[in-house]
Every structure is written in C-alpha cells, then in structure tokens.
Design a protein around this motif. Sequence first.
Motif, mmCIF file in Angstrom:
data_model
loop_
_atom_site.group_PDB
_atom_site.id
_atom_site.type_symbol
_atom_site.label_atom_id
_atom_site.label_comp_id
_atom_site.label_asym_id
_atom_site.label_seq_id
_atom_site.Cartn_x
_atom_site.Cartn_y
_atom_site.Cartn_z
ATOM 1 N N LYS A 122 0.971 8.999 -6.498
ATOM 2 C CA LYS A 122 1.646 10.341 -6.347
ATOM 3 C C LYS A 122 2.705 10.828 -7.440
ATOM 4 C CE LYS A 122 3.414 13.589 -3.029
ATOM 5 N NZ LYS A 122 3.915 13.621 -1.613
ATOM 6 N N GLY A 123 3.508 9.863 -7.774
ATOM 7 C CA GLY A 123 4.565 10.326 -8.385
ATOM 8 C C GLY A 123 4.999 9.413 -9.637
ATOM 9 N N GLY A 124 4.122 8.567 -10.091
ATOM 10 C CA GLY A 124 4.542 7.669 -11.090
ATOM 11 C C GLY A 124 5.622 6.512 -10.705
ATOM 12 N N VAL A 125 5.941 5.729 -11.787
ATOM 13 C CA VAL A 125 6.945 4.549 -11.350
ATOM 14 C C VAL A 125 8.206 4.911 -11.119
ATOM 15 C CG1 VAL A 125 7.990 2.090 -12.223
ATOM 16 C CG2 VAL A 125 5.170 2.997 -12.291
ATOM 17 N N GLU A 126 8.498 6.026 -12.110
ATOM 18 C CA GLU A 126 9.970 6.826 -11.793
ATOM 19 C C GLU A 126 10.053 7.365 -10.309
ATOM 20 O OE1 GLU A 126 7.136 10.023 -13.483
ATOM 21 O OE2 GLU A 126 7.292 7.819 -13.628
ATOM 22 N N SER A 127 9.217 7.596 -9.777
ATOM 23 C CA SER A 127 9.402 7.945 -8.343
ATOM 24 C C SER A 127 9.914 7.093 -7.432
ATOM 25 C CB SER A 127 8.118 8.624 -7.586
ATOM 26 O OG SER A 127 7.171 7.534 -7.104
ATOM 27 N N ILE A 128 9.808 5.692 -7.634
ATOM 28 C CA ILE A 128 10.181 4.623 -6.850
ATOM 29 C C ILE A 128 11.721 3.715 -7.697
ATOM 30 C CG2 ILE A 128 7.994 4.425 -5.539
ATOM 31 C CD1 ILE A 128 7.460 1.590 -7.250
ATOM 32 N N ALA A 129 11.750 4.210 -8.707
ATOM 33 C CA ALA A 129 12.675 3.492 -9.640
ATOM 34 C C ALA A 129 13.945 3.140 -8.908
ATOM 35 C CB ALA A 129 12.701 3.901 -10.886
ATOM 36 N N ASP A 130 14.601 4.190 -8.287
ATOM 37 C CA ASP A 130 15.982 4.074 -8.014
ATOM 38 C C ASP A 130 15.949 3.281 -6.720
ATOM 39 O OD1 ASP A 130 17.340 5.574 -9.572
ATOM 40 O OD2 ASP A 130 16.922 7.460 -8.416
ATOM 41 N N ALA A 131 14.948 3.285 -5.569
ATOM 42 C CA ALA A 131 14.906 2.211 -4.745
ATOM 43 C C ALA A 131 14.633 0.897 -5.216
ATOM 44 C CB ALA A 131 13.743 2.740 -3.873
ATOM 45 N N VAL A 132 13.900 0.724 -6.182
ATOM 46 C CA VAL A 132 13.706 -0.514 -6.585
ATOM 47 C C VAL A 132 15.148 -1.078 -7.355
ATOM 48 C CG1 VAL A 132 12.477 -2.098 -8.526
ATOM 49 C CG2 VAL A 132 11.214 -0.464 -7.102
ATOM 50 N N SER A 142 15.158 3.029 -17.451
ATOM 51 C CA SER A 142 14.339 3.266 -18.516
ATOM 52 C C SER A 142 12.851 2.412 -18.733
ATOM 53 C CB SER A 142 14.744 3.306 -19.824
ATOM 54 O OG SER A 142 14.170 3.821 -20.612
ATOM 55 N N MET A 143 13.354 1.063 -18.682
ATOM 56 C CA MET A 143 12.256 0.093 -18.894
ATOM 57 C C MET A 143 11.403 0.018 -17.467
ATOM 58 S SD MET A 143 12.365 -4.205 -18.363
ATOM 59 C CE MET A 143 13.740 -4.422 -19.679
ATOM 60 N N LEU A 144 11.942 0.217 -16.311
ATOM 61 C CA LEU A 144 10.988 0.272 -15.060
ATOM 62 C C LEU A 144 10.146 1.455 -15.024
ATOM 63 C CD1 LEU A 144 10.253 -0.756 -12.199
ATOM 64 C CD2 LEU A 144 12.396 0.160 -11.341
ATOM 65 N N SER A 145 10.968 2.587 -15.370
ATOM 66 C CA SER A 145 10.267 4.097 -15.185
ATOM 67 C C SER A 145 9.368 4.367 -16.182
ATOM 68 C CB SER A 145 11.355 5.244 -15.584
ATOM 69 O OG SER A 145 12.252 5.051 -14.676
ATOM 70 N N ARG A 146 9.167 3.623 -17.458
ATOM 71 C CA ARG A 146 8.280 3.648 -18.578
ATOM 72 C C ARG A 146 6.975 2.626 -18.282
ATOM 73 N NH1 ARG A 146 11.611 4.680 -23.948
ATOM 74 N NH2 ARG A 146 12.951 6.383 -23.101
ATOM 75 N N PHE A 183 26.981 -2.419 -10.483
ATOM 76 C CA PHE A 183 26.031 -2.464 -11.611
ATOM 77 C C PHE A 183 25.260 -1.303 -11.739
ATOM 78 C CE2 PHE A 183 22.207 -3.756 -14.043
ATOM 79 C CZ PHE A 183 23.138 -4.370 -15.406
ATOM 80 N N ARG A 184 24.635 -0.747 -10.673
ATOM 81 C CA ARG A 184 24.001 0.377 -10.551
ATOM 82 C C ARG A 184 24.551 1.502 -11.192
ATOM 83 N NH1 ARG A 184 20.391 2.364 -10.458
ATOM 84 N NH2 ARG A 184 19.633 3.462 -8.598
ATOM 85 N N HIS A 185 25.891 1.653 -11.160
ATOM 86 C CA HIS A 185 26.489 2.819 -11.729
ATOM 87 C C HIS A 185 27.009 2.648 -13.221
ATOM 88 C CE1 HIS A 185 26.796 3.523 -7.233
ATOM 89 N NE2 HIS A 185 26.551 4.923 -7.781
ATOM 90 N N SER A 186 26.591 1.433 -13.802
ATOM 91 C CA SER A 186 26.925 0.977 -14.987
ATOM 92 C C SER A 186 26.263 1.673 -16.146
ATOM 93 C CB SER A 186 26.935 -0.511 -15.247
ATOM 94 O OG SER A 186 25.668 -0.900 -15.178
ATOM 95 N N ASP A 187 26.739 1.762 -17.270
ATOM 96 C CA ASP A 187 25.672 2.280 -18.698
ATOM 97 C C ASP A 187 24.783 1.369 -18.548
ATOM 98 O OD1 ASP A 187 27.585 4.449 -18.601
ATOM 99 O OD2 ASP A 187 28.608 3.626 -20.421
ATOM 100 N N GLN A 199 0.864 -1.228 -0.078
ATOM 101 C CA GLN A 199 0.045 0.142 0.168
ATOM 102 C C GLN A 199 0.933 1.216 0.020
ATOM 103 O OE1 GLN A 199 -3.224 0.045 -0.808
ATOM 104 N NE2 GLN A 199 -3.126 -2.232 -0.858
ATOM 105 N N VAL A 200 2.101 1.326 0.908
ATOM 106 C CA VAL A 200 2.946 2.450 0.553
ATOM 107 C C VAL A 200 3.509 2.593 -0.793
ATOM 108 C CG1 VAL A 200 5.085 3.017 1.296
ATOM 109 C CG2 VAL A 200 3.412 2.293 3.261
ATOM 110 N N ARG A 201 3.704 1.323 -1.589
ATOM 111 C CA ARG A 201 4.389 1.546 -2.697
ATOM 112 C C ARG A 201 3.206 1.948 -3.909
ATOM 113 N NH1 ARG A 201 8.143 -3.142 -5.328
ATOM 114 N NH2 ARG A 201 8.980 -3.249 -3.294
ATOM 115 N N ILE A 202 2.212 1.619 -3.625
ATOM 116 C CA ILE A 202 1.042 2.058 -4.490
ATOM 117 C C ILE A 202 0.662 3.254 -4.325
ATOM 118 C CG2 ILE A 202 -1.584 1.901 -4.718
ATOM 119 C CD1 ILE A 202 -1.161 -1.371 -4.100
#
Length: 198
Positions: free
Chosen positions: A140-150, A170-174, A159-163, A132-135
């Motif tokens: 409120k902010g779209g999937v992009e608002s939680i993308a970094d945490a995911v 992008s896949m997750l945020s879209r 890997f998080r700092h790789s190209d 429910q917190v994630r929903i």
Amino acid sequence: MRIARLTNADIHWREDGDPNGAPVVFANSLGTDLRLWDKVIDRLPEEGYRYIRFDKRGHGLSSCPSDAYSMTDLVQDLEELLDHIGVSQFSLVGLSIGGMIGQLLAHRQPDRMTRLILACTAAKMGTADMWQVRIAAVRKGGVESIADAVLDRWFSGPFRHSDECIAWLSMLSRTPAEGYIGCSEALAARISPQQPPN
C-alpha cells in the motif's frame, strides 16, 4: 562496483581485506544492503581474511526479480555467487534473514562452510500473519511506510534521534517494495509446518 550475472538474478557484491585470505561471507538483514557491514569491516584485520559482502536479490544494487521468492532462491543465489567468484570454503556471518540463508546453506552444503556466526536470527521468524500484515503495508505505502516502526525495533531511543540514523532510514526506505515483499514472503513460507528443509 561488481555485478555477478547469475541464473535468476544479478547480484551486487564487494570484497575487502586480503584477496588471498580465508573467505568470510557477510549476509545482511531484510531492508538493508552490504553497507550494513561497513563499520564491522573497518574493525577487522586487513591481512589473512577475504571479506565478501553482497546485496541479496531485491536489495541494494542487485536486480529485483518480479517472481515470488523462496528461501531456496536466496540460498541458491549465494551458492552461485560463491561459485562465480571462486570461493569453495568459507565462514559466514549472518544477520536476521542473512542468518537464515546461512543456516540453510550449511544444511545444503555442510562441507563447504567452515564456521557459521549467527545474530538476531532463528530457523523461523515471526508468524505468517505478522508477515502478511507487513507485506500488505508495503504494497500500500512502500517500505517507507513501515520504516520508522522497523528502526524503532532495531535501535535504541538515543540512536534513533542521531544524525547517523538518517542514513539507516534512507537505506531502508529505498529498498524496492518488490524486493522487500519477495523476501518477506520467503520468510512467511518458512513458518508453514508443511515446508520441508531445502
């Protein structure tokens, strides 16, 4: 691109490998589409197996119904897709919510599934409050608002700092917010002790 026009959703799907081979179905995680499996498919034998991937409703190029989703809806989409493309028996590889779909499909049609390979999944995942917190955050902010945490949960620091990780972001945020929320609500509903198996 292939779209199966099913009863309650239009499902984008793809097949690789041997069209006459033994079917292997890949069911991906929340917030991803069938490209998740690209590097896996590249490493598998080209002969003897028919690799089938799909975007579940609300993800990738599949339609995004506005009604509430349930795990039964997601399983029925896959059942109907497999009927549509003429697959009677198959192995299934499921990741996260894809693994939950696989478990429920094996429960509903045990004679149809020859093998079930599960990764990073469970019969129930998380807590209702967590979902429910994630929903609420996605509303409120779209999937992009939680993308970094995911992505921090999915991948190692290097890997998080790789190209390459930019493509995952992008896949997750879209992912459409409605699709992410719908599947999250389906996951939350499975946690209720009153929810019987489907």
